[in-house]
Write a protein that holds these residues in place. Structure first.
Motif, PDB file in Angstrom:
ATOM      1  N   SER A 107      -6.015   4.272  -0.940  1.00 54.06           N
ATOM      2  CA  SER A 107      -6.106   4.177   0.516  1.00 54.06           C
ATOM      3  C   SER A 107      -5.540   5.431   1.178  1.00 54.06           C
ATOM      4  O   SER A 107      -6.097   5.943   2.158  1.00 54.06           O
ATOM      5  CB  SER A 107      -5.363   2.933   1.010  1.00 54.06           C
ATOM      6  OG  SER A 107      -5.479   2.798   2.400  1.00 54.06           O
ATOM      7  N   ALA A 108      -4.435   5.927   0.625  1.00 56.57           N
ATOM      8  CA  ALA A 108      -3.833   7.143   1.181  1.00 56.57           C
ATOM      9  C   ALA A 108      -4.758   8.338   1.003  1.00 56.57           C
ATOM     10  O   ALA A 108      -4.905   9.177   1.907  1.00 56.57           O
ATOM     11  CB  ALA A 108      -2.485   7.411   0.508  1.00 56.57           C
ATOM     12  N   LEU A 109      -5.411   8.437  -0.158  1.00 50.50           N
ATOM     13  CA  LEU A 109      -6.358   9.527  -0.361  1.00 50.50           C
ATOM     14  C   LEU A 109      -7.513   9.404   0.622  1.00 50.50           C
ATOM     15  O   LEU A 109      -7.965  10.404   1.194  1.00 50.50           O
ATOM     16  CB  LEU A 109      -6.883   9.520  -1.800  1.00 50.50           C
ATOM     17  CG  LEU A 109      -7.977  10.567  -2.102  1.00 50.50           C
ATOM     18  CD1 LEU A 109      -7.473  11.980  -1.852  1.00 50.50           C
ATOM     19  CD2 LEU A 109      -8.483  10.421  -3.543  1.00 50.50           C
ATOM     20  N   ASN A 110      -7.998   8.194   0.817  1.00 52.19           N
ATOM     21  CA  ASN A 110      -9.091   7.997   1.764  1.00 52.19           C
ATOM     22  C   ASN A 110      -8.699   8.465   3.161  1.00 52.19           C
ATOM     23  O   ASN A 110      -9.482   9.098   3.865  1.00 52.19           O
ATOM     24  CB  ASN A 110      -9.495   6.525   1.794  1.00 52.19           C
ATOM     25  CG  ASN A 110     -10.707   6.286   2.663  1.00 52.19           C
ATOM     26  OD1 ASN A 110     -11.729   6.924   2.489  1.00 52.19           O
ATOM     27  ND2 ASN A 110     -10.587   5.372   3.619  1.00 52.19           N
ATOM     28  N   ASP A 111      -7.484   8.178   3.566  1.00 60.39           N
ATOM     29  CA  ASP A 111      -7.008   8.647   4.872  1.00 60.39           C
ATOM     30  C   ASP A 111      -6.978  10.176   4.915  1.00 60.39           C
ATOM     31  O   ASP A 111      -7.365  10.795   5.918  1.00 60.39           O
ATOM     32  CB  ASP A 111      -5.614   8.088   5.155  1.00 60.39           C
ATOM     33  CG  ASP A 111      -5.618   6.592   5.421  1.00 60.39           C
ATOM     34  OD1 ASP A 111      -6.698   6.044   5.734  1.00 60.39           O
ATOM     35  OD2 ASP A 111      -4.542   5.968   5.291  1.00 60.39           O
ATOM     36  N   THR A 112      -6.523  10.783   3.831  1.00 59.66           N
ATOM     37  CA  THR A 112      -6.400  12.236   3.781  1.00 59.66           C
ATOM     38  C   THR A 112      -7.760  12.918   3.910  1.00 59.66           C
ATOM     39  O   THR A 112      -7.875  13.972   4.555  1.00 59.66           O
ATOM     40  CB  THR A 112      -5.719  12.673   2.468  1.00 59.66           C
ATOM     41  OG1 THR A 112      -4.447  12.041   2.359  1.00 59.66           O
ATOM     42  CG2 THR A 112      -5.535  14.183   2.426  1.00 59.66           C
ATOM     43  N   VAL A 113      -8.776  12.332   3.316  1.00 54.90           N
ATOM     44  CA  VAL A 113     -10.115  12.951   3.361  1.00 54.90           C
ATOM     45  C   VAL A 113     -10.960  12.370   4.490  1.00 54.90           C
ATOM     46  O   VAL A 113     -12.193  12.492   4.480  1.00 54.90           O
ATOM     47  CB  VAL A 113     -10.841  12.811   2.002  1.00 54.90           C
ATOM     48  CG1 VAL A 113     -10.070  13.536   0.915  1.00 54.90           C
ATOM     49  CG2 VAL A 113     -11.092  11.355   1.641  1.00 54.90           C
ATOM     50  N   GLY A 114     -10.333  11.775   5.459  1.00 53.53           N
ATOM     51  CA  GLY A 114     -11.039  11.339   6.662  1.00 53.53           C
ATOM     52  C   GLY A 114     -12.018  10.203   6.449  1.00 53.53           C
ATOM     53  O   GLY A 114     -13.060  10.142   7.105  1.00 53.53           O
ATOM     54  N   GLY A 115     -11.710   9.296   5.514  1.00 53.20           N
ATOM     55  CA  GLY A 115     -12.583   8.156   5.283  1.00 53.20           C
ATOM     56  C   GLY A 115     -13.808   8.470   4.447  1.00 53.20           C
ATOM     57  O   GLY A 115     -14.749   7.673   4.408  1.00 53.20           O
ATOM     58  N   ARG A 116     -13.791   9.598   3.754  1.00 51.47           N
ATOM     59  CA  ARG A 116     -14.967  10.009   2.983  1.00 51.47           C
ATOM     60  C   ARG A 116     -14.842   9.694   1.491  1.00 51.47           C
ATOM     61  O   ARG A 116     -15.583  10.247   0.668  1.00 51.47           O
ATOM     62  CB  ARG A 116     -15.231  11.503   3.196  1.00 51.47           C
ATOM     63  CG  ARG A 116     -15.764  11.825   4.600  1.00 51.47           C
ATOM     64  CD  ARG A 116     -15.955  13.317   4.823  1.00 51.47           C
ATOM     65  NE  ARG A 116     -14.684  14.009   4.910  1.00 51.47           N
ATOM     66  CZ  ARG A 116     -13.973  14.139   6.034  1.00 51.47           C
ATOM     67  NH1 ARG A 116     -14.418  13.600   7.161  1.00 51.47           N
ATOM     68  NH2 ARG A 116     -12.824  14.795   6.041  1.00 51.47           N
ATOM     69  N   LEU A 117     -13.944   8.801   1.119  1.00 55.88           N
ATOM     70  CA  LEU A 117     -13.820   8.364  -0.272  1.00 55.88           C
ATOM     71  C   LEU A 117     -14.746   7.174  -0.505  1.00 55.88           C
ATOM     72  O   LEU A 117     -14.754   6.226   0.281  1.00 55.88           O
ATOM     73  CB  LEU A 117     -12.374   7.979  -0.588  1.00 55.88           C
ATOM     74  CG  LEU A 117     -12.074   7.621  -2.040  1.00 55.88           C
ATOM     75  CD1 LEU A 117     -12.204   8.850  -2.934  1.00 55.88           C
ATOM     76  CD2 LEU A 117     -10.674   7.022  -2.164  1.00 55.88           C
ATOM     77  N   ILE A 118     -15.521   7.244  -1.572  1.00 54.71           N
ATOM     78  CA  ILE A 118     -16.502   6.203  -1.874  1.00 54.71           C
ATOM     79  C   ILE A 118     -16.116   5.517  -3.178  1.00 54.71           C
ATOM     80  O   ILE A 118     -15.911   6.175  -4.198  1.00 54.71           O
ATOM     81  CB  ILE A 118     -17.913   6.798  -2.011  1.00 54.71           C
ATOM     82  CG1 ILE A 118     -18.311   7.518  -0.714  1.00 54.71           C
ATOM     83  CG2 ILE A 118     -18.936   5.730  -2.365  1.00 54.71           C
ATOM     84  CD1 ILE A 118     -19.588   8.329  -0.841  1.00 54.71           C
ATOM     85  N   ALA A 119     -16.004   4.191  -3.130  1.00 54.01           N
ATOM     86  CA  ALA A 119     -15.781   3.414  -4.344  1.00 54.01           C
ATOM     87  C   ALA A 119     -17.124   3.153  -5.010  1.00 54.01           C
ATOM     88  O   ALA A 119     -18.096   2.780  -4.360  1.00 54.01           O
ATOM     89  CB  ALA A 119     -15.099   2.090  -4.009  1.00 54.01           C
ATOM     90  N   SER A 120     -17.190   3.341  -6.326  1.00 51.93           N
ATOM     91  CA  SER A 120     -18.458   3.261  -7.037  1.00 51.93           C
ATOM     92  C   SER A 120     -19.031   1.850  -7.016  1.00 51.93           C
ATOM     93  O   SER A 120     -18.361   0.884  -7.386  1.00 51.93           O
ATOM     94  CB  SER A 120     -18.279   3.699  -8.491  1.00 51.93           C
ATOM     95  OG  SER A 120     -18.006   5.069  -8.566  1.00 51.93           O
ATOM     96  N   VAL A 121     -20.279   1.769  -6.581  1.00 53.22           N
ATOM     97  CA  VAL A 121     -21.096   0.566  -6.720  1.00 53.22           C
ATOM     98  C   VAL A 121     -22.440   1.048  -7.253  1.00 53.22           C
ATOM     99  O   VAL A 121     -23.230   1.625  -6.511  1.00 53.22           O
ATOM    100  CB  VAL A 121     -21.275  -0.174  -5.384  1.00 53.22           C
ATOM    101  CG1 VAL A 121     -22.126  -1.418  -5.596  1.00 53.22           C
ATOM    102  CG2 VAL A 121     -19.933  -0.535  -4.768  1.00 53.22           C
TER     103      VAL A 121
END
Length: 672
Positions: A107-121
């Motif tokens: 979650s912290a990484l996602n915040d750092t990259v501006g919500g551009r982290l994608i969990a694999s589906v």
């Protein structure tokens, strides 16, 4: 010489074979694949969906950025481990390991990259009931129908097109009751966008270093060696870096003239129209969906224009790359020249995350070509088959002066539906600066005369296109995506001029190709070109030196069939590794392999993919810019230091097999 534009010396037998080939061809791959004023261009926009509405009327998976919900979907997939790696750090962590990052970390990484982290589906999750609960029969049917198409995979953040590495963990051809497992899919991907790409890569690298994670780079997923994916990896997805800027007057010590700067996500079809509108062309692959600045150019990059302008790697002017320590670096023949050398032919996913590439471009012009050039054995009788293979050997020898004149020939040698009747057909005959069918006929005359003298009937008709993009579309279209499928067993070889021009060695080569095709079930897709042109004085690329002495690169292809048992397909891979590839290597002394389209199980990949002296210099660069092995990919420079354990973790070896083989001075080449 026959009249231009007519079928020459043909008959109904040949026309029937060619007609059959047009039906079957879609099942065979030839992937053949700075302070200067700039004119900004926007890449031509194509539909985001890979298929027309009537074929693909839905959003396959509602792709969701990182959320607690998305993360929770991963939990049922993995088995809990308390594994920490040898000595606590020698192995990269995978899901279930005790040191795997927790929800709050992601979650912290996602915040750092501006919500551009994608969990694999995975895309094929719609074909399985568990664990994502996305099963949809209609959507699954469409996924299955499109699975062998590149556009199904390239616009998805975690998909890739190599069936061996897909490993049936989550594809549309297994039972709906089989759990959709991530398997070799990455766990998370950072969606890089133009304005924040460098910062997001740094943040991701810092995170991967802190948590000891595998790192991979994916653009389009055109990847037969499994480099763009990896179990438990954090991926940098460069696909959306689509900027295109034409530079009218690029000036440097080694080049003055027009150039184009492209983002790492630009594909071949993205640039054809914008450059045509400006009166230019650039080198790109035979498959229009290949990403140009990714593995294509970083691995060398052959083109139907290579006999006139060289390999793509030889034309690069600048690279923008984020290195292993998170620093954004510009590499040119003058600045950071060792890194420039390595990126220009030393393999993708190895030295850093490339964000953009600036390369030479060239004047557009009319292009001569042929609608088809096809011939076959007259029957399955031994004398007719031998006559055919003698003609193939002669065609390859005659291709040397043909490509030295600036031309190229892309051809397929195959034997189906009847494996006892081999045939050859061309996808592309490229004759630059040829504006009449007469000059096409003249260029092709040595080939047609040779066939006539042998009594072999053929099909052929000359044509001229008004521009390169028109010629390209006729050869590899319909644009934007072309017709190539993507599922295959892959090997290949560079054919040295000295081999094909020698009568004895040439016959040995064609006998080897005959064995591979008529006994082992492979086909050969070949690109005849001259890779000795396009070099700039004082500029050194890391392209495999074997390219310079080759008259062609031939891709050995075994079609992957999802309708039969996987073990049967793996038998074809075994045949490639144990029978076909060794025979090809033996028949082509002085040759090598094209590292982008090669057998990932080749036992001598350092020498065959790179050239030994070249590899030593590349290893020096790797040790300087990525001493800790942040960027790992199978058969990439430095990968001999790592191995994969039974659960899919990448682990550091106690002693490098390369170092043991070559001794303590192995990496001290002429170098940087």
């Amino acid at each position: 010489m026959p009249p231009s534009g007519t079928a020459s010396n043909g008959n109904s037998h040949i026309r029937a074979i060619f007609a059959r080939s047009k039906v079957i061809l879609p099942f065979i791959i030839l992937h053949l694949a700075s302070g200067i004023l700039a004119n900004d261009l926007v890449a031509e926009t194509y539909p985001e969906q890979p298929f027309p509405v009537e074929q693909h009327p839905f959003k396959m998976v509602s792709r969701q950025l990182f959320t607690t919900t998305a993360l929770s979907l991963l939990a049922p997939i993995v088995t809990a481990h308390s594994f920490n790696g040898t000595d606590g750090s020698n192995c990269k962590n995978i899901p279930g390991d005790s040191q795997w990052p927790g929800d709050s970390d992601w979650s912290a990484l996602n915040d750092t990259v501006g919500g551009r982290l994608i969990a694999s589906v995975p895309l094929a999750a719609v074909c399985h009931h568990e664990p994502f609960n996305l099963y949809d029969e209609e959507k699954c049917r469409a996924v299955k129908e499109g699975w062998d198409r590149p556009e199904t995979h390239f616009a998805e953040p975690v998909e890739f097109n190599a069936p061996i590495f897909q490993n049936e963990s989550c594809d549309p051809f297994t039972s709906a009751d089989q759990k959709c497992d991530l398997g070799n899919y990455v766990s998370y991907a950072v969606n890089l966008t133009t304005d924040t790409a460098a910062d997001d890569v740094k943040a991701g690298l810092d995170f991967a270093t802190k948590h000891n994670l595998r790192v991979v780079i994916k653009n389009t997923g055109h990847d037969y060696l499994g480099k763009s994916t990896g179990k438990g990896a954090l991926s940098f997805w460069t696909h959306n870096l689509k900027d295109i800027s034409v530079i009218d007057n690029y000036a440097s010590d080694d080049y003055n003239g027009p150039a184009v700067k492209i983002g790492a996500g630009v594909q071949g079809f993205d640039v054809l129209t914008p450059l045509k509108d400006k009166g230019h062309v650039m080198l790109s692959g035979s498959c229009p969906t290949v990403g140009i600045a990714g593995g294509y150019t970083q691995g060398g990059g052959h083109s139907i224009l290579s006999s006139k302008y060289g390999l793509s790697a030889d034309n690069v002017l600048e690279w923008e790359v984020v290195t292993a320590n998170g620093t954004l670096v510009t590499a040119t023949p003058k600045d950071n020249q060792d890194l420039y050398f390595a990126l220009s032919g030393g393999g993708g996913g190895t030295f850093g995350v490339v964000l953009s590439m600036t390369t030479r471009i060239f004047p557009d012009s009319k292009m001569g070509g042929a609608n088809n050039f096809t011939f076959a054995a007259a029957s399955d009788k031994e004398e007719d088959v031998n006559t055919f293979w003698d003609a193939v050997g002669s065609l390859q020898n005659l291709s040397i002066p043909f490509v030295d004149a600036g031309n190229s020939l892309v051809y397929l040698i195959y034997a189906w539906p009847d494996k006892n009747v081999p045939a050859l057909t061309t996808f592309s005959v490229t004759i630059p600066d040829c504006d009449t069918t007469d000059c096409v006929d003249t260029a092709m005359k040595p080939f047609t005369d040779d066939l006539t003298q042998r009594g072999i009937k053929y099909e052929y008709s000359a044509k001229v296109s008004d521009s390169f993009s028109d010629h390209y579309n006729a050869s590899f279209g319909p644009l934007p995506y072309g017709w190539y499928p993507v599922s295959q067993v892959t090997g290949g070889r560079l054919l040295p001029r000295a081999v094909v021009s020698d009568e004895t060695m040439g016959k040995n080569l064609t006998a080897t190709m005959k064995m591979a095709i008529q006994e082992q079930g492979f086909s050969f897709g070949c690109v005849a070109s001259n890779a000795k042109v396009g070099l700039r004085e004082g500029v050194v690329s890391s392209v495999n030196p074997a390219w310079r002495d080759a008259m062609a690169f031939c891709l050995a292809v075994g079609k992957w069939d999802y309708s039969i048992d996987r073990e049967e397909m793996m038998t074809m891979q075994t045949s490639l590794t144990e029978v076909v590839q060794p025979a090809l290597d033996a028949a082509t002394p002085g040759g090598g392999c094209y590292l982008n389209e090669a057998n990932f199980e080749h036992p001598n990949w350092q020498a065959e993919f790179y050239g030994l002296d070249n590899y030593k210099n590349l290893r020096n660069v790797k040790d300087k810019w990525d001493a800790n092995g942040v960027f790992y990919a199978k058969t990439a420079v430095g990968s001999e230091d790592w191995e994969t354990d039974g659960d899919g973790r990448v682990c550091k070896k106690q002693t490098s097999s390369w170092a043991m083989k070559k001794g303590p001075g192995a990496f001290r080449g002429k170098g940087w």
